[in-house]
Design an enzyme around this catalytic site. Structure first.
Site, PDB file in Angstrom:
ATOM      1  N   ASP A 130      -7.457  -3.753  -0.503  1.00  0.00           N
ATOM      2  CA  ASP A 130      -8.267  -2.866  -1.327  1.00  0.00           C
ATOM      3  C   ASP A 130      -9.555  -2.625  -0.575  1.00  0.00           C
ATOM      4  OD1 ASP A 130      -8.208  -1.330  -3.825  1.00  0.00           O
ATOM      5  OD2 ASP A 130     -10.100  -2.362  -4.208  1.00  0.00           O
ATOM      6  N   SER A 155       0.846  -1.200   0.000  1.00  0.00           N
ATOM      7  CA  SER A 155       0.000   0.000   0.000  1.00  0.00           C
ATOM      8  C   SER A 155       0.876   1.242   0.000  1.00  0.00           C
ATOM      9  CB  SER A 155      -0.918   0.011   1.226  1.00  0.00           C
ATOM     10  OG  SER A 155      -1.660   1.221   1.259  1.00  0.00           O
ATOM     11  N   HIS A 156       0.385   2.289  -0.660  1.00  0.00           N
ATOM     12  CA  HIS A 156       1.060   3.587  -0.645  1.00  0.00           C
ATOM     13  C   HIS A 156       0.300   4.578   0.231  1.00  0.00           C
ATOM     14  CE1 HIS A 156       3.974   2.566  -3.827  1.00  0.00           C
ATOM     15  NE2 HIS A 156       2.993   1.803  -4.291  1.00  0.00           N
ATOM     16  N   TYR A 192     -12.417   8.656   4.383  1.00  0.00           N
ATOM     17  CA  TYR A 192     -13.795   9.059   4.657  1.00  0.00           C
ATOM     18  C   TYR A 192     -14.142   9.000   6.153  1.00  0.00           C
ATOM     19  CZ  TYR A 192     -14.455   8.519  -0.410  1.00  0.00           C
ATOM     20  OH  TYR A 192     -14.354   8.646  -1.782  1.00  0.00           O
TER      21      TYR A 192
HETATM   22  O1  LIG Z   1     -10.655   2.838   7.220  1.00  0.00           O
HETATM   23  C1  LIG Z   1     -10.942   3.706   6.383  1.00  0.00           C
HETATM   24  N1  LIG Z   1     -11.315   4.952   6.765  1.00  0.00           N
HETATM   25  C2  LIG Z   1     -11.592   5.909   5.885  1.00  0.00           C
HETATM   26  N2  LIG Z   1     -11.519   5.757   4.543  1.00  0.00           N
HETATM   27  C3  LIG Z   1     -11.154   4.525   4.124  1.00  0.00           C
HETATM   28  C4  LIG Z   1     -10.874   3.461   4.990  1.00  0.00           C
HETATM   29  N3  LIG Z   1     -10.542   2.383   4.266  1.00  0.00           N
HETATM   30  C5  LIG Z   1     -10.632   2.737   3.002  1.00  0.00           C
HETATM   31  N4  LIG Z   1     -10.983   4.046   2.910  1.00  0.00           N
HETATM   32  C6  LIG Z   1     -11.112   4.839   1.678  1.00  0.00           C
HETATM   33  C7  LIG Z   1      -9.840   5.632   1.443  1.00  0.00           C
HETATM   34  C8  LIG Z   1      -9.693   5.590  -0.056  1.00  0.00           C
HETATM   35  O2  LIG Z   1     -10.513   6.605  -0.609  1.00  0.00           O
HETATM   36  C9  LIG Z   1     -10.311   4.246  -0.422  1.00  0.00           C
HETATM   37  C10 LIG Z   1      -9.273   3.137  -0.463  1.00  0.00           C
HETATM   38  O3  LIG Z   1      -8.746   3.033  -1.768  1.00  0.00           O
HETATM   39  P1  LIG Z   1      -7.584   1.962  -2.073  1.00  0.00           P
HETATM   40  O4  LIG Z   1      -7.297   1.946  -3.498  1.00  0.00           O
HETATM   41  O5  LIG Z   1      -7.929   0.686  -1.393  1.00  0.00           O
HETATM   42  O6  LIG Z   1      -6.341   2.553  -1.265  1.00  0.00           O
HETATM   43  P2  LIG Z   1      -5.347   3.727  -1.624  1.00  0.00           P
HETATM   44  O7  LIG Z   1      -5.397   4.037  -3.100  1.00  0.00           O
HETATM   45  O8  LIG Z   1      -5.596   4.851  -0.704  1.00  0.00           O
HETATM   46  O9  LIG Z   1      -3.943   3.094  -1.271  1.00  0.00           O
HETATM   47  P3  LIG Z   1      -3.329   1.714  -1.896  1.00  0.00           P
HETATM   48  O10 LIG Z   1      -4.180   1.321  -3.059  1.00  0.00           O
HETATM   49  O11 LIG Z   1      -1.937   2.039  -2.260  1.00  0.00           O
HETATM   50  O12 LIG Z   1      -3.389   0.714  -0.769  1.00  0.00           O
HETATM   51  O13 LIG Z   1     -11.261   3.954   0.592  1.00  0.00           O
HETATM   52 MG   LIG Z   2      -5.450   2.512  -4.431  1.00  0.00          MG
END
Ligand SMILES: O=c1nc[nH]c2c1ncn2[C@H]1C[C@H](O)[C@@H](COP(=O)(O)OP(=O)(O)OP(=O)(O)O)O1
Ligand SMILES: [Mg+2]
Length: 198
Positions: free
Chosen positions: A71, A11-12, A157
């Site tokens: 994800d 994850s980033h 969120y």
């Molecule tokens: O506990 C949480 N509390 C608040 N918001 C959250 C949570 N968990 C996921 N979210 C939101 C953040 C982002 O808008 C999307 C995840 O998107 P997602 O593509 O899985 O992650 P990311 O792009 O931020 O990082 P990465 O893909 O490198 O793991 O859902």
């Molecule tokens: Mg992502």
């Protein structure tokens, strides 16, 4: 059972990485995919599960180590499950603040009774980039979308997500408390059980 000495977190997202690390505990030595590359793979899957697998394979390929990806996203009833897998890019790349503003606007006329939503988390663990049998775990967290942001903890969120069982937003929860209740906590508990760590 899979024995892990090292694991790359694919994850980033700094907020997510912190939670994943805390939830994994210290039984596993954790590295971050950011050590290997700043470039995130394109999330082209149609489901949380597909995107988690794709991110895990990418990190395993870069690192030569087993990789765990998350994800996740927010599914809002009144929006037919949106933003869903598109949660991170909901407002077109403007980040958390823009995403939250767009969500509030989309729900402006929607009454409380119809503001139900859930956070979704899919975890995928691959032993290597071509692992034919990834371990998949899922978690859901049921709540409601507020009319204005509350709280400063967490990420994404969280300020808009009302947690009925605690009577506050998820950004008002201490991190340890969020890590007992969240979609990510539930998915991670399953994973720890699968790995014999719980
Ligand atoms: O506990 C949480 N509390 C608040 N918001 C959250 C949570 N968990 C996921 N979210 C939101 C953040 C982002 O808008 C999307 C995840 O998107 P997602 O593509 O899985 O992650 P990311 O792009 O931020 O990082 P990465 O893909 O490198 O793991 O859902
Ligand atoms: Mg992502």
């Amino acid at each position: 059972m899979m024995t892990l000495s090292q694991l790359v977190l694919a994850s980033h997202n700094a907020g997510k990485l912190k939670e994943l690390q805390a939830l994994l505990g210290n039984a596993v030595r954790v590295r971050s995919v950011g050590e290997f590359s700043d470039v995130a793979p394109e999330e082209t899957g149609l489901s949380f599960v597909e995107n988690a697998i794709l991110k895990a394979r990418h990190a395993a390929r870069l690192s030569g180590l087993p990789a765990l990806a998350d994800d996740s996203g927010l599914a809002v009833d009144a929006l037919g499950g949106a933003p869903g897998i598109h949660s991170a890019r909901y407002a077109g790349g403007g980040g958390d603040a823009a995403n939250n503003a767009k969500l509030l606007e989309a729900l402006r006329e929607v009454p409380d009774a119809e503001r139900g939503a859930r956070f979704v988390c899919a975890l995928a663990l691959v032993r290597h980039a071509e692992d034919p049998l990834p371990i998949i775990c899922e978690g859901l967290w049921q709540g409601r979308i507020l009319h204005a942001p509350r709280g400063t903890e967490g990420f994404g969120y969280d300020p808009l997500f009302w947690v009925p069982e605690r009577g506050c937003s998820s950004a008002e929860l201490a991190s340890a408390e969020k890590n007992r209740l969240s979609h990510r906590a539930r998915a991670m508990l399953q994973l720890r059980q699968r790995l014999g760590l719980a």
